[in-house]
Motif scaffolding. Structure first.
Motif, PDB file in Angstrom:
ATOM      1  N   GLY A  20     -41.950 -35.219 -25.976  1.00  0.00           N
ATOM      2  CA  GLY A  20     -43.044 -34.262 -25.853  1.00  0.00           C
ATOM      3  C   GLY A  20     -44.240 -34.988 -25.273  1.00  0.00           C
ATOM      4  N   ASP A  21     -45.401 -34.940 -25.943  1.00  0.00           N
ATOM      5  CA  ASP A  21     -46.529 -35.684 -25.389  1.00  0.00           C
ATOM      6  C   ASP A  21     -46.750 -37.012 -26.128  1.00  0.00           C
ATOM      7  N   PHE A  22     -45.772 -37.367 -27.002  1.00  0.00           N
ATOM      8  CA  PHE A  22     -45.872 -38.669 -27.666  1.00  0.00           C
ATOM      9  C   PHE A  22     -45.118 -39.711 -26.850  1.00  0.00           C
ATOM     10  N   GLN A  23     -45.817 -40.783 -26.467  1.00  0.00           N
ATOM     11  CA  GLN A  23     -45.162 -41.805 -25.655  1.00  0.00           C
ATOM     12  C   GLN A  23     -44.545 -42.861 -26.558  1.00  0.00           C
ATOM     13  N   ALA A  24     -43.197 -42.943 -26.565  1.00  0.00           N
ATOM     14  CA  ALA A  24     -42.504 -43.879 -27.447  1.00  0.00           C
ATOM     15  C   ALA A  24     -42.320 -45.234 -26.781  1.00  0.00           C
ATOM     16  N   LEU A  25     -42.134 -45.258 -25.463  1.00  0.00           N
ATOM     17  CA  LEU A  25     -42.026 -46.525 -24.736  1.00  0.00           C
ATOM     18  C   LEU A  25     -43.119 -46.544 -23.673  1.00  0.00           C
ATOM     19  N   ARG A  26     -43.934 -47.612 -23.687  1.00  0.00           N
ATOM     20  CA  ARG A  26     -45.072 -47.664 -22.775  1.00  0.00           C
ATOM     21  C   ARG A  26     -44.904 -48.765 -21.744  1.00  0.00           C
ATOM     22  N   GLY A  27     -43.795 -48.722 -21.015  1.00  0.00           N
ATOM     23  CA  GLY A  27     -43.601 -49.726 -19.976  1.00  0.00           C
ATOM     24  C   GLY A  27     -42.961 -50.987 -20.537  1.00  0.00           C
ATOM     25  N   VAL A  28     -41.623 -50.949 -20.700  1.00  0.00           N
ATOM     26  CA  VAL A  28     -40.907 -52.105 -21.232  1.00  0.00           C
ATOM     27  C   VAL A  28     -40.226 -52.816 -20.073  1.00  0.00           C
ATOM     28  N   SER A  44     -41.899 -50.188 -38.115  1.00  0.00           N
ATOM     29  CA  SER A  44     -41.242 -48.887 -38.032  1.00  0.00           C
ATOM     30  C   SER A  44     -41.988 -47.989 -37.039  1.00  0.00           C
ATOM     31  N   GLY A  45     -41.225 -47.293 -36.212  1.00  0.00           N
ATOM     32  CA  GLY A  45     -41.844 -46.377 -35.255  1.00  0.00           C
ATOM     33  C   GLY A  45     -42.335 -47.061 -33.993  1.00  0.00           C
ATOM     34  N   SER A  46     -41.999 -48.360 -33.816  1.00  0.00           N
ATOM     35  CA  SER A  46     -42.523 -49.066 -32.652  1.00  0.00           C
ATOM     36  C   SER A  46     -41.686 -48.826 -31.402  1.00  0.00           C
ATOM     37  N   GLY A  47     -40.539 -48.142 -31.540  1.00  0.00           N
ATOM     38  CA  GLY A  47     -39.749 -47.809 -30.347  1.00  0.00           C
ATOM     39  C   GLY A  47     -38.530 -48.675 -30.157  1.00  0.00           C
ATOM     40  N   LYS A  48     -38.129 -49.449 -31.191  1.00  0.00           N
ATOM     41  CA  LYS A  48     -36.963 -50.332 -31.054  1.00  0.00           C
ATOM     42  C   LYS A  48     -35.694 -49.515 -30.813  1.00  0.00           C
ATOM     43  N   SER A  49     -35.486 -48.508 -31.677  1.00  0.00           N
ATOM     44  CA  SER A  49     -34.275 -47.697 -31.520  1.00  0.00           C
ATOM     45  C   SER A  49     -34.309 -46.985 -30.192  1.00  0.00           C
ATOM     46  N   THR A  50     -35.447 -46.400 -29.863  1.00  0.00           N
ATOM     47  CA  THR A  50     -35.564 -45.677 -28.598  1.00  0.00           C
ATOM     48  C   THR A  50     -35.188 -46.589 -27.438  1.00  0.00           C
ATOM     49  N   PHE A  51     -35.650 -47.831 -27.500  1.00  0.00           N
ATOM     50  CA  PHE A  51     -35.364 -48.760 -26.410  1.00  0.00           C
ATOM     51  C   PHE A  51     -33.865 -49.006 -26.267  1.00  0.00           C
ATOM     52  N   ILE A  52     -33.191 -49.377 -27.376  1.00  0.00           N
ATOM     53  CA  ILE A  52     -31.780 -49.707 -27.158  1.00  0.00           C
ATOM     54  C   ILE A  52     -30.944 -48.445 -26.920  1.00  0.00           C
ATOM     55  N   ARG A  53     -31.426 -47.300 -27.383  1.00  0.00           N
ATOM     56  CA  ARG A  53     -30.676 -46.067 -27.102  1.00  0.00           C
ATOM     57  C   ARG A  53     -30.818 -45.641 -25.644  1.00  0.00           C
ATOM     58  N   CYS A  54     -31.911 -46.117 -25.003  1.00  0.00           N
ATOM     59  CA  CYS A  54     -32.043 -45.831 -23.570  1.00  0.00           C
ATOM     60  C   CYS A  54     -31.007 -46.610 -22.764  1.00  0.00           C
ATOM     61  N   GLN A  60     -32.949 -40.485 -22.752  1.00  0.00           N
ATOM     62  CA  GLN A  60     -33.164 -40.572 -21.312  1.00  0.00           C
ATOM     63  C   GLN A  60     -34.592 -41.056 -21.049  1.00  0.00           C
ATOM     64  N   HIS A  61     -34.725 -42.174 -20.304  1.00  0.00           N
ATOM     65  CA  HIS A  61     -36.079 -42.635 -19.979  1.00  0.00           C
ATOM     66  C   HIS A  61     -36.600 -41.805 -18.813  1.00  0.00           C
ATOM     67  N   ILE A 214     -35.914 -63.700 -29.430  1.00  0.00           N
ATOM     68  CA  ILE A 214     -36.407 -62.650 -30.315  1.00  0.00           C
ATOM     69  C   ILE A 214     -37.465 -61.867 -29.559  1.00  0.00           C
ATOM     70  N   VAL A 215     -37.393 -60.541 -29.696  1.00  0.00           N
ATOM     71  CA  VAL A 215     -38.329 -59.671 -28.987  1.00  0.00           C
ATOM     72  C   VAL A 215     -39.075 -58.850 -30.017  1.00  0.00           C
ATOM     73  N   LEU A 216     -40.400 -58.897 -29.975  1.00  0.00           N
ATOM     74  CA  LEU A 216     -41.184 -58.109 -30.926  1.00  0.00           C
ATOM     75  C   LEU A 216     -41.751 -56.878 -30.230  1.00  0.00           C
ATOM     76  N   PHE A 217     -41.423 -55.708 -30.790  1.00  0.00           N
ATOM     77  CA  PHE A 217     -41.945 -54.447 -30.279  1.00  0.00           C
ATOM     78  C   PHE A 217     -43.138 -54.016 -31.112  1.00  0.00           C
ATOM     79  N   ASP A 218     -44.150 -53.451 -30.455  1.00  0.00           N
ATOM     80  CA  ASP A 218     -45.182 -52.746 -31.197  1.00  0.00           C
ATOM     81  C   ASP A 218     -45.732 -51.636 -30.320  1.00  0.00           C
ATOM     82  N   GLU A 219     -45.834 -50.468 -30.872  1.00  0.00           N
ATOM     83  CA  GLU A 219     -46.383 -49.310 -30.171  1.00  0.00           C
ATOM     84  C   GLU A 219     -45.767 -49.125 -28.791  1.00  0.00           C
ATOM     85  N   GLY A 220     -44.429 -49.243 -28.756  1.00  0.00           N
ATOM     86  CA  GLY A 220     -43.722 -48.937 -27.520  1.00  0.00           C
ATOM     87  C   GLY A 220     -43.808 -50.013 -26.466  1.00  0.00           C
ATOM     88  N   GLN A 221     -44.242 -51.204 -26.850  1.00  0.00           N
ATOM     89  CA  GLN A 221     -44.342 -52.279 -25.864  1.00  0.00           C
ATOM     90  C   GLN A 221     -43.789 -53.566 -26.439  1.00  0.00           C
TER      91      GLN A 221
END
Ligand SMILES: Nc1ncnc2c1ncn2[C@@H]1O[C@H](COP(=O)(O)OP(=O)(O)OP(=O)(O)O)[C@@H](O)[C@H]1O
Ligand SMILES: [Mg+2]
Lengths: 250, 508
Positions: A20-28, A44-54, A60-61, A214-221
């Motif tokens: 929707g209008d929530f950006q889960a990944l902000r340019g990875v 939690s909620g930083s976009g880790k699952s979203t990233f590997i599911r893409c 769909q990215h 090791i990769v640290l995600f925060d706020e979709g980045q």
């Protein structure tokens, strides 16, 4: 980035994703070498699952590029199918098919996607069950197994497709402590065989011992990435220091 | 109390506080209570009826009813039995074709509602929301009204819209149809053989496909096997007429054996069934560690099973008439089958009949040469089918939604395609959830066929009502209705429960 030696099997370039209008990944932007073990951590909620599911198109990215095993993920259905057959995925909730036996769970896609004969598929399944340490459970239904056993079946089910890459999304988070170990051991053995692994996990012991990076995600980045020795010893980013102090204090 | 010796076993409580005794007493009490209440009610009803000069005789089944039915096997039945038979077959025609059609339409609409295609899901929503919110009676009348007013009036020379194939009129829609002829059953024997061969071929090819991993086209093989039998049978069926002798022989031998033999065999079977139930029950209570301790309930069940077996045997021995009716029916059926076969009887098993118009009196009518759907049939059929389909659509949708999203994700991650995923992962799991409420819908549809009375469709209720208007035998008709609908409902329930049990998940 430290991986200048170029044999990347996953390449992500400025990947963006909105719900929707929530950006889960902000340019990875990152890439994974063949045989590399990458552990993804983050709040939690930083976009880790979203990233590997893409990476296997469960999400769909919308912007940026993802290339897996030389195949670019576009809306071309053929590409999606080819990528999915190269990438195995293991979920937090196992997602075994409850109406099928363990054996049928492992042979289903071998027969219908890989077009193997039933006997070949069963042979492969038995070998994999042997490898994850539960050959005696082949005839049971998932509902009759413990959580740890179910997750090992799920790993065997993915491996049966001979994937080049394995994705793990918090594979041990739904397990009791004594079962976590048996699943981590299987993952560690898998890493030893040279499988490319991208795993979201909060098992810091595993990350320290097995991961190459090791990769640290925060706020979709991606906030920070690096080999575990460096990452844990002297994190550069204040966000990393804060996150590490939180999870290591537990 | 205090100076008594300490007993090895605890003191037995008095009878009225003994849980075991109380439970037994309650079970037996309920059993006798039900029996007593039943016999009192029946006895009272009989006495009242006698007092009012009503009798519970069944002459209405054998007397000529003097009624005419709108459509069906016997339009002018010569006995009451024929009238009810016509009503029952008409009801089953609506119910069975309605169940099939409602399931297909419901499944399609239910899946469409979940489709990502905006138009498809919107249309499906409109279908469901409008149809399930209008009373089914209104819908039945609506479709009947539509068919009997919007279609053209039947004229003596009507033949359209497709002459010889399809005739549409207010008196009904009639189309060309291959009707079974005298020799159909002989050909049918070949078709049955074809089905069995097809099943065998399908399984063999399937096993081969699984063993070798090659495409073996089991469906095509099965179809070819069936067609081969059908084609050969079309010409060779006079030979299958020889089967008639088999039926003749069977019918003769059924009649030749004295009733007492059947009685003894059936009584022994009844005793055996009781014993087998007890035996199986004990087996099910046995674990590797030995026989589990039986509860009083368990004993009661076993005694009841034994008593039923013995009681059944006693009734069979004391009432030869019951057995005689059974053997007579079987003999009648065998003779009926015998007539359908005749060695070397030839002729095409099917013949196509085209719709046509006849003028028996002052008004033109559709002749019986084509297959005709009357406005009444159309009304009741469309009404119950679409109404039920809207509920089935919701059940299917709910069933699919009940399968966790993780299941499709796991399937996709393994590389399954959408169709494969639906067929092998989602639907088998959804089916478990769908089945019980689906059975309820089948029951509802069957019972709703009784609304046919509103559009003069001669199903059970309409026929029954006409019958008791003629004869005044209200109670008999009501008993026939209840027995009929109860058996249909029980049959559906048994089938659904059987499949339900087969699709249960295995859990720890
Ligand atoms: N299908 C969805 N629809 C809407 N928002 C979503 C959806 N999936 C994820 N999100 C949102 O996207 C953000 C990232 O979610 P994601 O599941 O990737 O986080 P995560 O890092 O895996 O967290 P966790 O550790 O809790 O699993 C969250 O804010 C979440 O609410
Ligand atoms: Mg997550």
């Amino acid at each position: 980035m430290e991986n200048g030696a170029a044999n990347p099997i996953i390449v992500c370039e400025n990947v963006k994703k909105w719900f929707g209008d929530f950006q889960a990944l902000r340019g990875v932007t990152t890439s994974v070498e063949e045989g590399e073990v990458v552990v993804v951590i983050g709040p939690s909620g930083s976009g880790k699952s979203t990233f590997i599911r893409c990476i296997n198109r469960l999400e769909q990215h919308q912007e940026g590029r993802i290339v897996v095993a030389g195949i670019e993920l576009t809306s071309d259905v053929r590409n999606i199918e080819r990528i999915r057959s190269e990438v195995g995925m293991v979920f937090q909730q196992f997602n075994l098919f409850p109406h099928l036996t363990v054996m049928q769970n492992i042979t289903l896609a071998q027969v219908w996607v890989r077009k193997r004969s039933r006997s070949d598929a069963e042979e492969r399944a038995m070998a994999l069950l042997e490898r994850v340490g539960i050959p005696e459970q082949a005839a049971k239904y998932p509902g009759q197994l413990s959580g740890g056993q179910q997750q090992r079946v799920a790993i065997a089910r993915s491996l049966a497709m001979d994937p080049k890459i394995m994705l793990f999304d918090e594979p041990t988070s739904a397990l009791d402590p004594e079962m976590i170990k048996e699943v981590l051991e299987v993952m560690q053995e898998l890493a030893g065989t040279g499988m490319t692994i991208v795993a979201v996990t909060h098992e810091m012991g595993f990350a320290r011992e097995v991961a190459n990076r090791i990769v640290l995600f925060d706020e979709g980045q991606i906030v920070e990435e690096g080999p575990p020795s460096e990452f844990f010893a002297n994190p550069r980013h204040p966000r990393t220091r804060m996150f590490l102090s939180q999870i290591l204090s537990h | 109390m205090a100076n008594r010796p300490i007993l090895a076993s605890p003191k037995r409580p008095p009878l009225w506080r003994n849980a075991t005794f109380l439970k037994w007493a309650a079970q037996i009490g309920v059993l006798f209570g039900v029996l007593a209440l039943g016999s009192v009610l029946v006895g009272e009803a009989m006495a009242n009826m006698r007092a009012q000069g009503l009798s519970l005789d069944w002459d209405l089944l054998t007397d000529p009813p003097g009624i005419q039915l709108g459509e069906g096997i016997f339009i002018k039945p010569s006995t009451g039995l024929e009238a009810f038979y016509t009503g029952a077959v008409n009801m089953l025609r609506v119910a069975l074709s309605g169940i099939v059609a409602a399931t297909v339409v419901g499944a399609i609409v239910g899946i469409a509602r979940l489709s990502s295609n905006w138009l498809a899901s919107r249309l499906a929503t409109v279908f469901v929301e409008s149809l399930r919110n209008i009373p089914v009676l209104v819908q039945v009348v609506f479709w009947f009204f539509l068919a009997s007013t919007l279609f053209p009036v039947l004229e003596e020379d009507s033949s359209g819209p497709i002459p010889g194939v399809l005739l549409v009129s207010r008196k009904g829609v009639s189309f060309a149809w291959p009707f079974p002829q005298e020799t159909f059953w002989q050909w049918g024997a070949f078709l049955v053989a074809g089905l069995l061969t097809a099943r065998w071929a399908y399984r063999t090819r399937m096993r081969r496909a699984e063993a070798l991993g090659e495409a073996t086209r089991p469906g095509r093989w099965a179809l070819m096997a069936f067609l081969a039998w059908a084609i050969v049978g079309w010409f060779a069926h006079p030979l299958a007429g020889a089967i008639g002798w088999l039926f003749m022989l069977l019918a003769a031998s059924v009649g030749a054996i004295p009733v007492l033999v059947y009685q003894v065999v059936l009584a022994l079977a009844s005793l055996y069934l009781g014993w087998r139930w007890i035996h199986r029950f004990l087996e099910s209570r046995r674990s590797p560690a030995g026989l589990a301790k039986l509860t009083d309930d368990d004993y009661f069940r076993m005694i009841l099973a034994g008593a039923l077996g013995a009681g059944g045997a006693a009734v069979l021995m004391l009432l030869p008439a019951a057995t005689e009716v059974g053997t007579n029916v079987i003999q009648y059926l065998l003779e009926f089958c015998d007539q359908k076969f005749e060695f070397l009887r030839s002729g095409a098993p099917l013949a196509i009949g085209s719709p046509s118009v006849e003028v028996p009196g002052r008004f033109p009518q559709i002749a019986g040469t084509g297959l005709t759907m009357t406005p009444s049939f159309f009304g009741i059929w469309m009404g119950v089918t679409l109404y039920t389909a809207s509920f089935i659509a919701e059940i299917v949708r709910g069933g699919i939604l009940s399968v966790p999203k993780g299941q499709s994700e796991a399937g996709y991650a393994l590389g399954l395609r959408r169709g494969q995923l639906l067929r092998m992962v989602i639907l088998p799991q959804a089916f478990r959830v769908i089945l019980p409420p689906l059975g309820n819908q089948y029951l509802n549809l069957s019972k709703n066929t009784s609304l046919g009375i509103a559009v003069a469709f001669p199903e059970m209720v309409q026929v029954g009502q006409t019958m008791f208007n003629q004869t005044g035998d209200t109670i008999q008709v009501i008993l026939i209705w209840m027995a009929f609908y109860l058996s249909i409902s029980l049959l559906i329930s048994v089938l659904i429960n059987y499949y339900n049990r087969r699709t249960q998940l295995v859990e720890r």
